[in-house]
Design a protein around this motif. Structure first.
Motif, mmCIF file in Angstrom:
data_model
loop_
_atom_site.group_PDB
_atom_site.id
_atom_site.type_symbol
_atom_site.label_atom_id
_atom_site.label_comp_id
_atom_site.label_asym_id
_atom_site.label_seq_id
_atom_site.Cartn_x
_atom_site.Cartn_y
_atom_site.Cartn_z
ATOM 1 N N HIS A 196 -28.480 -57.758 -14.716
ATOM 2 C CA HIS A 196 -29.811 -57.165 -14.784
ATOM 3 C C HIS A 196 -29.815 -55.935 -15.689
ATOM 4 O O HIS A 196 -28.764 -55.411 -16.061
ATOM 5 C CB HIS A 196 -30.265 -56.749 -13.377
ATOM 6 N N GLY A 197 -31.017 -55.464 -16.001
ATOM 7 C CA GLY A 197 -31.166 -54.223 -16.749
ATOM 8 C C GLY A 197 -31.119 -53.031 -15.821
ATOM 9 O O GLY A 197 -32.065 -52.233 -15.769
ATOM 10 N N ASP A 198 -30.031 -52.909 -15.072
ATOM 11 C CA ASP A 198 -29.946 -51.888 -14.014
ATOM 12 C C ASP A 198 -28.772 -50.943 -14.208
ATOM 13 O O ASP A 198 -28.214 -50.429 -13.234
ATOM 14 C CB ASP A 198 -29.871 -52.548 -12.641
ATOM 15 N N GLN A 199 -28.386 -50.688 -15.473
ATOM 16 C CA GLN A 199 -27.329 -49.707 -15.691
ATOM 17 C C GLN A 199 -27.807 -48.335 -15.208
ATOM 18 O O GLN A 199 -28.950 -47.945 -15.427
ATOM 19 C CB GLN A 199 -26.963 -49.662 -17.166
ATOM 20 N N ASN A 200 -26.916 -47.612 -14.552
ATOM 21 C CA ASN A 200 -27.211 -46.327 -13.899
ATOM 22 C C ASN A 200 -28.138 -46.490 -12.695
ATOM 23 O O ASN A 200 -28.741 -45.524 -12.237
ATOM 24 C CB ASN A 200 -27.798 -45.301 -14.866
ATOM 25 N N GLY A 201 -28.258 -47.703 -12.173
ATOM 26 C CA GLY A 201 -29.052 -47.916 -10.978
ATOM 27 C C GLY A 201 -28.267 -47.566 -9.723
ATOM 28 O O GLY A 201 -27.037 -47.469 -9.737
ATOM 29 N N GLN A 216 -34.491 -51.121 -19.971
ATOM 30 C CA GLN A 216 -33.340 -51.604 -20.723
ATOM 31 C C GLN A 216 -33.599 -53.016 -21.238
ATOM 32 O O GLN A 216 -34.304 -53.806 -20.597
ATOM 33 C CB GLN A 216 -32.096 -51.563 -19.831
ATOM 34 N N LYS A 217 -33.017 -53.341 -22.365
ATOM 35 C CA LYS A 217 -33.256 -54.638 -23.000
ATOM 36 C C LYS A 217 -32.481 -55.736 -22.264
ATOM 37 O O LYS A 217 -31.291 -55.596 -21.981
ATOM 38 C CB LYS A 217 -32.821 -54.584 -24.462
ATOM 39 N N THR A 218 -33.177 -56.820 -21.942
ATOM 40 C CA THR A 218 -32.543 -57.927 -21.221
ATOM 41 C C THR A 218 -32.784 -59.277 -21.882
ATOM 42 O O THR A 218 -32.273 -60.295 -21.401
ATOM 43 C CB THR A 218 -33.063 -58.002 -19.771
ATOM 44 N N ASP A 219 -33.556 -59.341 -22.952
ATOM 45 C CA ASP A 219 -33.876 -60.628 -23.563
ATOM 46 C C ASP A 219 -32.680 -61.173 -24.336
ATOM 47 O O ASP A 219 -31.876 -60.421 -24.877
ATOM 48 C CB ASP A 219 -35.083 -60.497 -24.496
ATOM 49 N N GLY A 220 -32.565 -62.501 -24.384
ATOM 50 C CA GLY A 220 -31.495 -63.148 -25.130
ATOM 51 C C GLY A 220 -30.144 -62.995 -24.452
ATOM 52 O O GLY A 220 -29.966 -62.206 -23.531
#
Length: 241
Positions: A19-24, A70-74
């Protein structure tokens, strides 16, 4: 009866099922979840999976301009959209972790750093986010709960799950608590909120996670080269804003 605070800043970025969850972060107390990841998995690549379930805005993480994250596409380049643990220490009184999620935004921001202190003797956590960008952004400190997030008159929020509670308050001035909406969960209940700031090229969030809503005395003083945050009986040295 322990409190568990989970922090992620991963070299695998948003690759594949990530997921786009860095620093989550996540937080639970005595098995009761209080800060959670929102959304649910229906099928790989679905509209829900793309727009909400994997998106930064459905996590306890920072976005900007009404949910851009945060970018999650592709799946060919997103191993570069990663996070990194850049600091960690632990003592009998305090745990500390720091993460850098700047690459995960793929140029949309120039710095995305989160620092977390867990004050063991008081069962509290302090979270500090520093965000910068080359153009003005309206940054948002998102958080989610499996129960109602109740806004308080002082601008803080209260989360009560069974016999466990968490008060979430912004220490730095200039933030506003707003409620958010999201897709309905598959089962149960979810609530969403964020601390927001006016548009600027730099933003700081300094948030107290007060387990049990003990409401300790909090003060933030600024010196010539640093700041001192005092929470109850403990102090933390912070850089200047």
């Amino acid at each position: 009866n322990r409190t568990s605070v989970y922090f992620k800043s991963s070299p695998y970025g948003s690759f594949n099922h990530s997921h786009g969850d860095q620093n989550g972060l996540l937080l639970s107390v005595a098995g009761q979840p209080l800060l959670v990841k929102a959304g649910w998995y229906d099928w790989y690549g679905s509209p829900l999976w793309t727009s909400w379930y994997r998106a930064t805005k459905s996590h306890n993480a920072v976005t900007f301009d009404n949910g851009v994250g945060q970018k999650t596409d592709g799946n060919t380049v997103n191993l570069a959209r990663n996070g990194k643990i850049t600091g960690f220490s632990t003592t009998t009184e305090m745990d500390y972790v720091e993460g850098d999620a700047t690459p995960a935004f793929e140029g949309l921001v120039s710095l995305a750093r989160r620092k977390v202190w867990y004050l063991r003797s008081q069962d509290l956590a302090v979270v500090m986010d520093t965000m910068t960008a080359s153009v003005a952004r309206s940054f948002e400190w998102n958080f989610h709960a499996p129960v109602t997030i109740a806004g308080q008159a002082d601008g803080s929020a209260t989360i009560v799950n069974g016999d466990r509670s968490l008060c979430v308050s912004s220490i730095t001035p200039g933030t506003t608590l707003v409620k958010r909406t999201g897709p309905a969960p598959l089962t149960g209940f979810e609530d969403h909120a964020a601390f927001t700031r006016p548009a600027a090229t730099k933003a700081e969030f300094l948030v107290l996670l007060d387990v049990g809503c003990k409401k300790p005395a909090v003060s933030l003083t600024t010196g010539s080269s640093s700041r001192t945050l005092t929470v109850g009986s403990q102090t933390i040295t912070l850089p200047l804003p």
